[in-house]
Scaffold this motif. Structure first.
Motif, PDB file in Angstrom:
ATOM      1  N   TYR A 128      48.896  37.059  43.661  1.00 19.56           N
ATOM      2  CA  TYR A 128      49.398  38.423  43.756  1.00 19.56           C
ATOM      3  C   TYR A 128      48.363  39.412  43.212  1.00 19.56           C
ATOM      4  CZ  TYR A 128      53.771  35.789  44.046  1.00 19.56           C
ATOM      5  OH  TYR A 128      54.746  34.894  44.404  1.00 19.56           O
ATOM      6  N   THR A 129      48.308  40.566  43.833  1.00 18.34           N
ATOM      7  CA  THR A 129      47.559  41.703  43.299  1.00 18.34           C
ATOM      8  C   THR A 129      48.582  42.797  43.035  1.00 18.34           C
ATOM      9  OG1 THR A 129      45.582  41.130  44.577  1.00 18.34           O
ATOM     10  CG2 THR A 129      45.726  43.372  43.712  1.00 18.34           C
ATOM     11  N   LYS A 130      48.801  43.110  41.757  1.00 13.22           N
ATOM     12  CA  LYS A 130      49.922  43.958  41.380  1.00 13.22           C
ATOM     13  C   LYS A 130      49.459  45.283  40.788  1.00 13.22           C
ATOM     14  CE  LYS A 130      52.754  39.911  40.193  1.00 13.22           C
ATOM     15  NZ  LYS A 130      53.487  39.219  39.101  1.00 13.22           N
ATOM     16  N   ALA A 131      50.268  46.295  41.026  1.00 15.57           N
ATOM     17  CA  ALA A 131      50.033  47.598  40.403  1.00 15.57           C
ATOM     18  C   ALA A 131      51.338  48.373  40.403  1.00 15.57           C
ATOM     19  CB  ALA A 131      48.953  48.382  41.144  1.00 15.57           C
ATOM     20  N   ALA A 132      51.488  49.233  39.413  1.00 14.43           N
ATOM     21  CA  ALA A 132      52.639  50.138  39.345  1.00 14.43           C
ATOM     22  C   ALA A 132      52.228  51.305  38.458  1.00 14.43           C
ATOM     23  CB  ALA A 132      53.870  49.431  38.790  1.00 14.43           C
ATOM     24  N   PHE A 133      52.213  52.503  39.014  1.00 13.11           N
ATOM     25  CA  PHE A 133      51.750  53.660  38.251  1.00 13.11           C
ATOM     26  C   PHE A 133      52.300  54.938  38.869  1.00 13.11           C
ATOM     27  CE2 PHE A 133      48.632  52.484  41.434  1.00 13.11           C
ATOM     28  CZ  PHE A 133      48.343  53.679  42.071  1.00 13.11           C
ATOM     29  N   THR A 134      52.229  56.015  38.098  1.00 13.27           N
ATOM     30  CA  THR A 134      52.698  57.331  38.534  1.00 13.27           C
ATOM     31  C   THR A 134      51.550  58.322  38.472  1.00 13.27           C
ATOM     32  OG1 THR A 134      54.953  56.932  37.747  1.00 13.27           O
ATOM     33  CG2 THR A 134      54.292  59.225  38.039  1.00 13.27           C
ATOM     34  N   ILE A 135      51.440  59.163  39.491  1.00 14.70           N
ATOM     35  CA  ILE A 135      50.420  60.209  39.529  1.00 14.70           C
ATOM     36  C   ILE A 135      51.099  61.532  39.871  1.00 14.70           C
ATOM     37  CG2 ILE A 135      48.405  61.067  40.791  1.00 14.70           C
ATOM     38  CD1 ILE A 135      47.420  58.242  41.028  1.00 14.70           C
ATOM     39  N   ASP A 186      49.740  48.839  52.029  1.00 14.96           N
ATOM     40  CA  ASP A 186      50.125  47.790  51.078  1.00 14.96           C
ATOM     41  C   ASP A 186      50.555  48.391  49.744  1.00 14.96           C
ATOM     42  OD1 ASP A 186      49.638  45.759  52.892  1.00 14.96           O
ATOM     43  OD2 ASP A 186      47.539  45.567  52.316  1.00 14.96           O
ATOM     44  N   ALA A 187      51.413  49.387  49.813  1.00 20.74           N
ATOM     45  CA  ALA A 187      51.928  50.034  48.606  1.00 20.74           C
ATOM     46  C   ALA A 187      53.261  50.698  48.922  1.00 20.74           C
ATOM     47  CB  ALA A 187      50.939  51.074  48.089  1.00 20.74           C
ATOM     48  N   PHE A 238      53.551  54.690  42.741  1.00 24.28           N
ATOM     49  CA  PHE A 238      52.943  53.683  43.606  1.00 24.28           C
ATOM     50  C   PHE A 238      53.225  52.308  43.004  1.00 24.28           C
ATOM     51  CE2 PHE A 238      50.507  57.527  44.099  1.00 24.28           C
ATOM     52  CZ  PHE A 238      50.111  57.562  45.420  1.00 24.28           C
ATOM     53  N   SER A 239      53.550  51.335  43.836  1.00 21.13           N
ATOM     54  CA  SER A 239      53.764  49.985  43.324  1.00 21.13           C
ATOM     55  C   SER A 239      53.586  48.977  44.446  1.00 21.13           C
ATOM     56  CB  SER A 239      55.164  49.846  42.704  1.00 21.13           C
ATOM     57  OG  SER A 239      56.165  50.071  43.681  1.00 21.13           O
ATOM     58  N   GLY A 240      53.389  47.730  44.039  1.00 23.09           N
ATOM     59  CA  GLY A 240      53.273  46.655  45.017  1.00 23.09           C
ATOM     60  C   GLY A 240      52.823  45.372  44.364  1.00 23.09           C
ATOM     61  N   ASP A 241      53.186  44.235  44.974  1.00 22.27           N
ATOM     62  CA  ASP A 241      52.726  42.952  44.446  1.00 22.27           C
ATOM     63  C   ASP A 241      51.659  42.315  45.335  1.00 22.27           C
ATOM     64  OD1 ASP A 241      54.303  42.124  46.544  1.00 22.27           O
ATOM     65  OD2 ASP A 241      55.874  41.267  45.282  1.00 22.27           O
ATOM     66  N   GLN A 242      51.272  43.019  46.403  1.00 19.43           N
ATOM     67  CA  GLN A 242      50.052  42.713  47.158  1.00 19.43           C
ATOM     68  C   GLN A 242      49.397  44.072  47.413  1.00 19.43           C
ATOM     69  OE1 GLN A 242      48.784  39.956  47.397  1.00 19.43           O
ATOM     70  NE2 GLN A 242      50.370  38.385  47.423  1.00 19.43           N
ATOM     71  N   PHE A 243      49.007  44.705  46.328  1.00 23.53           N
ATOM     72  CA  PHE A 243      48.675  46.132  46.344  1.00 23.53           C
ATOM     73  C   PHE A 243      47.348  46.405  47.038  1.00 23.53           C
ATOM     74  CE2 PHE A 243      47.489  50.243  44.508  1.00 23.53           C
ATOM     75  CZ  PHE A 243      48.684  50.932  44.643  1.00 23.53           C
ATOM     76  N   GLY A 244      47.328  47.461  47.845  1.00 25.98           N
ATOM     77  CA  GLY A 244      46.119  47.857  48.562  1.00 25.98           C
ATOM     78  C   GLY A 244      45.235  48.750  47.703  1.00 25.98           C
TER      79      GLY A 244
END
Length: 234
Positions: free
Chosen positions: A5-12, A80-81, A98-104
């Motif tokens: 997995y490539t993961k990310a979760a953040f707010t902008i 992918d987000a 923005f979030s995803g477990d197969q993040f672009g």
């Protein structure tokens, strides 16, 4: 069998106009996913809002080629987000999650850089992992996005750089070189490609290869290369 997995979760935070551009980008992805003929894609492109068409001007038979530059593989144009917009009318800016477990990572960074200038400077962290404890399957990194461009860092590249620094020693310029000269009026000065000789804070940092190619400017005191020390660890 294992899954990576490539993961990310953040707010902008960004303007409403830039947040709307993200929705247009998602609509563009939906259009491209139809795999329609170029004429059909071109007609659909013209239905997207004017700001999208300004930032991603028409190019090619399908008119989408500028937008497709966001993606490593133009045949797989997926962000992918998951993108969620929180719009509080009492606030000047909106929150975009923005979030995803197969993040672009790359395409999201490029989209923010090209289309969401109100959000800059910004950045995000990401991680990669595996549902089994496999060597080499864990790490992460971060992306910094400014008006000047996109900078990406990974834990693996940081580790490799740290060991190059250890192996090379303090005088090998692993962290770069600055060009110095001394004058009676200003003392020790450092070269900047933008400002000329001046303060260390504005100096241009050169790699070893860049330093070897650089044509030194003329100065009263012959300029010399100085290896930078390792950066401070926060």
């Amino acid at each position: 069998m294992s899954n990576s997995y490539t993961k990310a979760a953040f707010t902008i935070l960004m303007s409403r106009e830039d947040a709307a551009l993200l929705r247009s980008a998602e609509a563009a992805v939906d259009i491209l996913e139809t795999n329609g003929e170029d004429a059909d894609l071109a007609a659909a492109y013209d239905t997207l809002d004017e700001r999208f068409r300004t930032i991603f001007p028409p190019k090619g038979e399908s008119r989408f080629e500028t937008f497709l530059e966001l993606f490593d593989d133009p045949h797989l144009p997926y962000l992918d987000a998951r993108i969620e917009i929180e719009d509080n009318p009492d606030e000047a800016l909106v929150k975009v999650n923005f979030s995803g477990d197969q993040f672009g990572i790359d395409q999201v960074a490029e989209l923010l850089f090209r289309g969401c200038k109100s959000a800059l400077p910004c950045g995000f962290a990401w991680s990669y992992d595996c549902d089994r404890l496999r060597v080499g399957e864990f790490g992460g990194g971060c992306v910094i996005i400014t008006d000047a461009g996109i900078q990406s860092y990974s834990t693996q590249s940081l580790l490799e750089h740290a060991f190059r620094r250890i192996e090379g020693g303090p005088h090998e310029g692993v962290d770069g070189f600055v060009l110095t000269t001394t004058s009676a009026a200003h003392g020790l000065s450092f070269w900047s490609n933008t400002y000329g000789f001046g303060a260390l804070a504005t100096a241009t940092v050169f790699s070893e290869a860049e330093a070897a190619r650089f044509d030194k400017p003329i100065a009263d005191d012959e300029p010399e290369w100085l290896a930078l020390p390792a950066p401070m660890i926060p």
